[in-house]
Design a protein around this motif. Structure first.
Motif, PDB file in Angstrom:
ATOM      1  N   HIS A 126       0.843  -1.211   0.000  1.00 47.21           N
ATOM      2  CA  HIS A 126       0.000   0.000   0.000  1.00 47.21           C
ATOM      3  C   HIS A 126       0.873   1.253   0.000  1.00 47.21           C
ATOM      4  CE1 HIS A 126      -2.791   3.119   0.962  1.00 47.21           C
ATOM      5  NE2 HIS A 126      -2.193   3.349   2.112  1.00 47.21           N
TER       6      HIS A 126
ATOM      7  N   HIS B  53      -9.760   6.323   4.808  1.00 42.32           N
ATOM      8  CA  HIS B  53      -8.518   5.926   4.150  1.00 42.32           C
ATOM      9  C   HIS B  53      -8.691   5.856   2.634  1.00 42.32           C
ATOM     10  CE1 HIS B  53      -4.962   3.184   3.312  1.00 42.32           C
ATOM     11  NE2 HIS B  53      -4.470   4.327   3.741  1.00 42.32           N
TER      12      HIS B  53
ATOM     13  N   HIS C  48      -6.943   8.828  -0.283  1.00 45.91           N
ATOM     14  CA  HIS C  48      -6.111   8.420  -1.421  1.00 45.91           C
ATOM     15  C   HIS C  48      -6.815   8.555  -2.772  1.00 45.91           C
ATOM     16  CE1 HIS C  48      -2.653   7.205   0.785  1.00 45.91           C
ATOM     17  NE2 HIS C  48      -3.299   6.304   1.498  1.00 45.91           N
TER      18      HIS C  48
ATOM     19  N   HIS D 160      -2.140  12.141   6.538  1.00 42.96           N
ATOM     20  CA  HIS D 160      -1.829  10.781   6.080  1.00 42.96           C
ATOM     21  C   HIS D 160      -0.719  10.805   5.030  1.00 42.96           C
ATOM     22  CE1 HIS D 160      -2.506   6.532   5.911  1.00 42.96           C
ATOM     23  NE2 HIS D 160      -2.672   6.556   4.607  1.00 42.96           N
TER      24      HIS D 160
ATOM     25  N   HIS E 277       2.856   8.692   4.889  1.00 42.20           N
ATOM     26  CA  HIS E 277       3.441   7.985   3.740  1.00 42.20           C
ATOM     27  C   HIS E 277       4.847   8.487   3.457  1.00 42.20           C
ATOM     28  CE1 HIS E 277       0.433   5.208   1.973  1.00 42.20           C
ATOM     29  NE2 HIS E 277      -0.377   5.879   2.762  1.00 42.20           N
TER      30      HIS E 277
END
Ligand SMILES: [Zn+2]
Ligand SMILES: [Zn+2]
Length: 198
Positions: A88, A142, A146, A163, A167
């Protein structure tokens, strides 16, 4: 060793879901939560409805802590699952996630069944509904951070930036639906001010 690498690859592939598998959470969990809520509140009765809702809220809050702990210690450190999560991190738009049969087995096996045995159906359904609602909110957020482009302010935009920081730096911002537990455990990192053209 090749055998082990093969097993790890299979483990990672198991989390690469089909479209139906990936989106099944968004259909199955609302339905399950609704069924559990109606059955649970009916079982609790008018006198027990307040307690049912309080336990539901407790489950919801507990989920936010579980979300943090699972992401920080399981998704980033446990063999097999770590492979999936790395996939991911490499490809944020790939349909990688937890299969519904696995998440559901955990909710039923680790929350609903023990509470049904220790307490009653109202307590077990309330706690399970709270946990499952938190989980649904987590997978929804989530996915959104994205795949959506939220307006440059507000809850979703802030979560998207928080978030994105996770990453970029895997040692921070483990909470997806909020940074509350990151602040508690000292892993919170504010994202840089947004670029006006982005
Ligand atoms: Zn992500
Ligand atoms: Zn991560």
């Amino acid at each position: 060793m090749p055998h082990l690498l093969g097993k790890l690859a299979i483990g990672a592939q198991a989390m690469q879901l089909t479209r139906i598998g990936y989106f099944s959470d968004f259909f199955a969990y609302p339905l399950l939560i609704a069924v559990f809520a109606v059955a649970g509140v009916s079982h609790a009765g008018v006198a027990g409805a307040g307690s049912w809702f309080a336990i539901f809220l407790g489950g919801l809050v507990l989920w936010t802590l579980l979300e943090y702990v699972l992401h920080r210690f399981v998704l980033h450190h446990m063999p097999y699952i770590k492979q999936m999560h790395e996939q991911h991190h490499r490809d944020v738009r790939a349909l990688v996630g937890t299969p519904i049969w696995f998440s559901l087995a955990l909710f039923l096996g680790c929350a609903f069944s023990p509470l049904l045995w220790l307490a009653d159906f109202a307590t077990a359904s309330a706690a399970s509904c709270g946990l499952m609602s938190g989980y649904l909110w987590y997978v929804g957020v989530h996915h959104a951070v994205h795949h959506w482009r939220p307006a440059h302010s507000g809850y979703f935009y802030n979560l998207k930036r928080d978030h994105a920081m996770h990453h970029a730096n895997e040692a921070c911002n483990f909470g997806v639906t909020s940074r509350f537990w990151d602040r508690v455990f000292g892993t919170s990192r504010a994202s840089r001010p947004s670029h006006p053209s982005r």
